[in-house]
Design a protein around this motif. Structure first.
Motif, PDB file in Angstrom:
ATOM      1  N   PHE A 220       0.866  -1.258  -0.367  1.00  0.00           N
ATOM      2  CA  PHE A 220      -0.143  -0.205  -0.312  1.00  0.00           C
ATOM      3  C   PHE A 220       1.068   1.298  -0.172  1.00  0.00           C
ATOM      4  O   PHE A 220       0.443   2.208  -1.072  1.00  0.00           O
ATOM      5  CB  PHE A 220      -1.073  -0.350   1.599  1.00  0.00           C
ATOM      6  CG  PHE A 220      -1.713   1.519   1.308  1.00  0.00           C
ATOM      7  CD1 PHE A 220      -2.636   1.492   0.693  1.00  0.00           C
ATOM      8  CD2 PHE A 220      -1.178   2.209   2.099  1.00  0.00           C
ATOM      9  CE1 PHE A 220      -3.430   2.646   0.994  1.00  0.00           C
ATOM     10  CE2 PHE A 220      -2.016   3.222   2.184  1.00  0.00           C
ATOM     11  CZ  PHE A 220      -2.983   3.411   1.788  1.00  0.00           C
ATOM     12  N   VAL A 221       2.236   1.261   1.088  1.00  0.00           N
ATOM     13  CA  VAL A 221       2.826   2.536   0.722  1.00  0.00           C
ATOM     14  C   VAL A 221       3.925   3.141  -0.465  1.00  0.00           C
ATOM     15  O   VAL A 221       3.908   3.809  -0.907  1.00  0.00           O
ATOM     16  CB  VAL A 221       3.821   2.247   1.908  1.00  0.00           C
ATOM     17  CG1 VAL A 221       4.982   3.457   1.798  1.00  0.00           C
ATOM     18  CG2 VAL A 221       2.992   2.379   3.380  1.00  0.00           C
ATOM     19  N   ALA A 223       2.366   1.495  -3.265  1.00  0.00           N
ATOM     20  CA  ALA A 223       1.658   1.846  -4.422  1.00  0.00           C
ATOM     21  C   ALA A 223       1.371   3.546  -4.400  1.00  0.00           C
ATOM     22  O   ALA A 223       1.922   4.348  -5.315  1.00  0.00           O
ATOM     23  CB  ALA A 223       0.379   1.369  -4.328  1.00  0.00           C
ATOM     24  N   TYR A 224       1.376   3.817  -2.722  1.00  0.00           N
ATOM     25  CA  TYR A 224       0.665   5.565  -3.090  1.00  0.00           C
ATOM     26  C   TYR A 224       2.373   6.234  -2.965  1.00  0.00           C
ATOM     27  O   TYR A 224       1.954   7.794  -3.578  1.00  0.00           O
ATOM     28  CB  TYR A 224       0.421   5.666  -1.475  1.00  0.00           C
ATOM     29  CG  TYR A 224      -1.227   5.953  -2.469  1.00  0.00           C
ATOM     30  CD1 TYR A 224      -2.211   5.505  -3.007  1.00  0.00           C
ATOM     31  CD2 TYR A 224      -1.419   3.711  -1.785  1.00  0.00           C
ATOM     32  CE1 TYR A 224      -3.159   5.400  -3.296  1.00  0.00           C
ATOM     33  CE2 TYR A 224      -2.666   3.120  -2.143  1.00  0.00           C
ATOM     34  CZ  TYR A 224      -3.190   4.005  -2.702  1.00  0.00           C
ATOM     35  OH  TYR A 224      -5.014   3.604  -3.252  1.00  0.00           O
ATOM     36  N   ARG A 225       3.780   6.180  -2.715  1.00  0.00           N
ATOM     37  CA  ARG A 225       4.797   6.689  -2.661  1.00  0.00           C
ATOM     38  C   ARG A 225       5.064   7.107  -3.804  1.00  0.00           C
ATOM     39  O   ARG A 225       5.077   7.649  -4.389  1.00  0.00           O
ATOM     40  CB  ARG A 225       6.086   5.806  -1.974  1.00  0.00           C
ATOM     41  CG  ARG A 225       5.682   5.882  -0.123  1.00  0.00           C
ATOM     42  CD  ARG A 225       6.882   7.000  -0.238  1.00  0.00           C
ATOM     43  NE  ARG A 225       6.826   8.022   1.611  1.00  0.00           N
ATOM     44  CZ  ARG A 225       7.282   7.368   2.234  1.00  0.00           C
ATOM     45  NH1 ARG A 225       8.485   6.142   1.976  1.00  0.00           N
ATOM     46  NH2 ARG A 225       6.835   7.776   3.306  1.00  0.00           N
ATOM     47  N   LYS A 226       4.775   5.612  -5.128  1.00  0.00           N
ATOM     48  CA  LYS A 226       4.819   5.909  -6.733  1.00  0.00           C
ATOM     49  C   LYS A 226       4.346   6.536  -6.924  1.00  0.00           C
ATOM     50  O   LYS A 226       4.481   7.274  -7.729  1.00  0.00           O
ATOM     51  CB  LYS A 226       4.996   3.930  -6.452  1.00  0.00           C
ATOM     52  CG  LYS A 226       5.999   3.792  -7.718  1.00  0.00           C
ATOM     53  CD  LYS A 226       5.634   2.685  -8.150  1.00  0.00           C
ATOM     54  CE  LYS A 226       6.005   1.858  -9.756  1.00  0.00           C
ATOM     55  NZ  LYS A 226       5.543   1.922 -10.953  1.00  0.00           N
ATOM     56  N   ASN A 227       3.111   5.773  -7.266  1.00  0.00           N
ATOM     57  CA  ASN A 227       1.610   6.651  -8.065  1.00  0.00           C
ATOM     58  C   ASN A 227       1.410   8.018  -7.533  1.00  0.00           C
ATOM     59  O   ASN A 227       0.609   9.114  -8.413  1.00  0.00           O
ATOM     60  CB  ASN A 227       1.358   6.158  -8.458  1.00  0.00           C
ATOM     61  CG  ASN A 227       1.627   5.208  -9.485  1.00  0.00           C
ATOM     62  OD1 ASN A 227       2.635   5.162  -9.937  1.00  0.00           O
ATOM     63  ND2 ASN A 227       0.935   3.626  -8.561  1.00  0.00           N
ATOM     64  N   GLY A 228       1.303   8.498  -6.029  1.00  0.00           N
ATOM     65  CA  GLY A 228       0.351   9.485  -5.248  1.00  0.00           C
ATOM     66  C   GLY A 228      -1.259   8.435  -5.321  1.00  0.00           C
ATOM     67  O   GLY A 228      -1.139   7.761  -6.726  1.00  0.00           O
ATOM     68  N   LEU A 229      -1.579   9.500  -4.876  1.00  0.00           N
ATOM     69  CA  LEU A 229      -3.350   9.078  -5.042  1.00  0.00           C
ATOM     70  C   LEU A 229      -4.262   9.173  -6.173  1.00  0.00           C
ATOM     71  O   LEU A 229      -4.509   9.061  -7.111  1.00  0.00           O
ATOM     72  CB  LEU A 229      -4.361   9.647  -3.705  1.00  0.00           C
ATOM     73  CG  LEU A 229      -5.907   8.687  -3.765  1.00  0.00           C
ATOM     74  CD1 LEU A 229      -5.963   7.779  -3.851  1.00  0.00           C
ATOM     75  CD2 LEU A 229      -6.465   9.873  -2.555  1.00  0.00           C
ATOM     76  N   ASP A 230      -3.271  10.542  -7.322  1.00  0.00           N
ATOM     77  CA  ASP A 230      -3.684  10.743  -8.508  1.00  0.00           C
ATOM     78  C   ASP A 230      -2.797  11.660  -9.577  1.00  0.00           C
ATOM     79  O   ASP A 230      -2.783  12.437 -10.082  1.00  0.00           O
ATOM     80  CB  ASP A 230      -4.835  12.104  -8.156  1.00  0.00           C
ATOM     81  CG  ASP A 230      -5.638  12.845  -9.279  1.00  0.00           C
ATOM     82  OD1 ASP A 230      -6.014  11.587 -10.168  1.00  0.00           O
ATOM     83  OD2 ASP A 230      -5.244  13.790  -9.389  1.00  0.00           O
ATOM     84  N   GLU A 231      -1.931  10.359  -9.358  1.00  0.00           N
ATOM     85  CA  GLU A 231      -0.953  10.786 -10.695  1.00  0.00           C
ATOM     86  C   GLU A 231      -0.789   9.760 -12.169  1.00  0.00           C
ATOM     87  O   GLU A 231      -1.610   8.767 -12.166  1.00  0.00           O
ATOM     88  CB  GLU A 231       0.650  10.013 -10.144  1.00  0.00           C
ATOM     89  CG  GLU A 231       1.280  11.533  -9.229  1.00  0.00           C
ATOM     90  CD  GLU A 231       1.386  12.878  -9.610  1.00  0.00           C
ATOM     91  OE1 GLU A 231       2.060  12.924 -11.835  1.00  0.00           O
ATOM     92  OE2 GLU A 231       0.932  13.661  -9.591  1.00  0.00           O
TER      93      GLU A 231
END
Lengths: 231, 281
Positions: A220-221, A223-231
């Protein structure tokens, strides 16, 4: 808190009109209750179908719901509007995750009662279901985080849910699958549920479930470090 | 008072320069238009100004603060309508706005008022998926207007709309301007820019090729400085814009033989073509 509540209310209204997600919350409780009430086979343990479908419920509903909701919001750019309105990614994920968790728990309560659990047993059943849902919600959110649209999310969620939902079921018929399936939190939760009455669980069952939770959280971390929530 | 200040801003994606040394100053209560053909960098500019992406070089100041350092409360002063900003398709117009009313702490009565202001009072319970394109634009505008922002960023607000709906949206924007809003809009509709904007910038391949008031720009490029007359008999005449021509034109007036009379100053599209050698598409 205000933003989280707003996201929660929006999700409640939206899901009532989103059959693809709504059916995930209803399907397993309804099928398991019908089967539990109608199929009577000699030597079949009490609540067999409830236990079987409870684990499938954990492995499918939160993953599909979370990943579909996030992927759709990314695809339609509604998530970007929310983030531009100063909704924090954490608030969005918490609002959506809480909604999915509560909906799943409502189904779990029905399953628990129909499955014959009462008092402490019912409480333990619900705690196990709650933990399973939380892990799956993070898993679904991770898939949503990696995917830019619903089609990609579907292609990622199907193998995940097949493994998590069906391996524990097949493990009851095949020892090899049972042996390898033990590494999954869904199978561990099935074991926990099977031993609610006698409490015969070992430390390794807790450790494996804990490791699963850590792995999902790391994913989870990432996924959101890599892409952000909206990239 | 300048609310937006853009100084030597550049934006690159890998080796591709999308915006190159952009300078802008935009004041409160004005409508500013960023004009350019598709792919000129207009949407990127809005994304930079609203802090959705960061500039590769240069400085953007909004509300006297670097845009990257704006806090949540300050960002709530932005109203952003972008073409790709979606609506919740299954939710009604009311529920689409209710979500943002809850986020911004706006009273429920204002939702209906805003829907009425954009002419959607009869579609309060209609799901967004059942709205026409013009109605969807109006719902997006309603979402922006409802929060009472100080700065509106509108990306192609009338793109693909019929003239009547565009006219309605122009009316709403001019009303907001009177209320002191700063409106930053992008468009490739020159007529819209001439009608609405106090200042414009013509953007081509990431560079501003012209900046100023629309009429001033057109006058600046009026090289011919002639007066074109069409007579009632169909004949077309062209006179130098000089004292010598005055008597001849006066005579035509007295004979009541003039059907139309125009100066030869160019429109913004002609200016753009002259500056860049390409058409607006």
């Amino acid at each position: 808190m205000n933003n989280m509540k707003a996201i929660f209310c929006k999700q409640a209204k939206d899901t009532m009109k989103n059959k693809a997600v709504l059916i995930q919350f209803l399907m397993f409780p309804v099928i398991s209750i019908i089967m539990n009430q109608t199929i009577k086979v000699d030597n079949l343990p009490e609540g067999y179908f409830i236990r079987m479908f409870a684990v499938m419920y954990i492995g499918m509903a939160p993953i599909i719901a979370m990943s579909s909701i996030i992927a759709e919001e990314r695809e339609k750019n509604t998530l970007r509007v929310l983030l531009m309105s100063n909704v924090k990614p954490g608030e969005y994920l918490l609002g959506t995750g809480t909604y999915v968790w509560i909906m799943c728990m409502l189904g779990a309560i029905c399953m628990g009662i129909v499955g014959g659990y009462r008092g402490t047993d019912l409480m333990n059943f619900l705690i196990l279901m709650a933990v399973g849902f939380i892990i799956s919600i993070f898993g679904g959110a991770s898939i949503g985080g990696f995917c830019k649209n619903q089609m990609v999310a579907n292609s990622m969620m199907v193998p995940a849910m097949l493994i998590l939902a069906f391996v524990p079921m097949m493990a009851t018929f095949n020892t090899t699958i049972e042996k390898y399936g033990q590494i999954l939190y869904s199978q561990q939760i099935q074991l926990f549920i099977s031993h609610i009455n006698d409490g015969k669980m070992e430390m390794k069952n807790y450790v494996i479930t804990g490791i699963n939770m850590v792995i999902v959280l790391i994913t989870f971390v990432v996924a959101y470090r890599k892409n952000g929530l909206d990239e | 008072m300048s609310l937006i200040l853009v100084e030597s801003v550049e934006k690159k994606y890998e080796d591709k320069v999308v915006l190159n040394k952009i300078n802008l100053e935009i004041n409160q209560g004005e409508i500013f238009g960023l004009l350019g053909p598709s792919g000129a960098g207009k949407t990127t500019m809005i994304r930079l100004l609203t802090g959705q992406i960061s500039a590769t070089a240069g400085k953007i100041t909004v509300f006297d603060k670097e845009v990257g350092k704006l806090n949540g409360t300050e960002k709530k002063q932005f109203g952003i309508m972008m073409d790709q900003f979606g609506l919740y398709e299954r939710l009604s117009c009311y529920d689409n706005l209710k979500l943002f009313a809850d986020i911004y702490g706006i009273k429920k009565e204002q939702i209906i008022q805003t829907l009425r202001a954009v002419g959607l009072e009869k579609a309060v319970k209609t799901p967004a998926m059942n709205l026409s394109k013009g109605m969807r634009h109006r719902l997006q505008l309603a979402r922006v207007f409802m929060t009472n922002p100080k700065i509106l960023f509108l990306d192609e607000p009338t793109s693909g709309l019929d003239p009547a709906t565009s006219e309605e949206i122009h009316r709403l924007l001019l009303h907001k301007k009177e209320m002191g809003y700063l409106i930053f809009l992008t468009t490739h509709n020159m007529g819209e820019a001439e009608k609405l904007c106090d200042h414009i910038a013509l953007l081509n391949e990431g560079k501003i090729v012209e900046y100023g008031q629309p009429q001033e720009i057109c006058r600046k490029y009026n090289h011919q400085k002639k007066i074109r007359i069409r007579l009632k008999n169909g004949e077309e005449l062209e006179y130098e814009n000089s004292r010598d021509s005055a008597a001849k034109i006066e005579q035509l007036f007295q004979e009541q033989s003039i059907e139309t009379i125009h100066s030869t100053e160019p429109n913004l599209e002609t200016v753009f073509m002259e500056r860049t050698g390409r058409r607006f598409e």
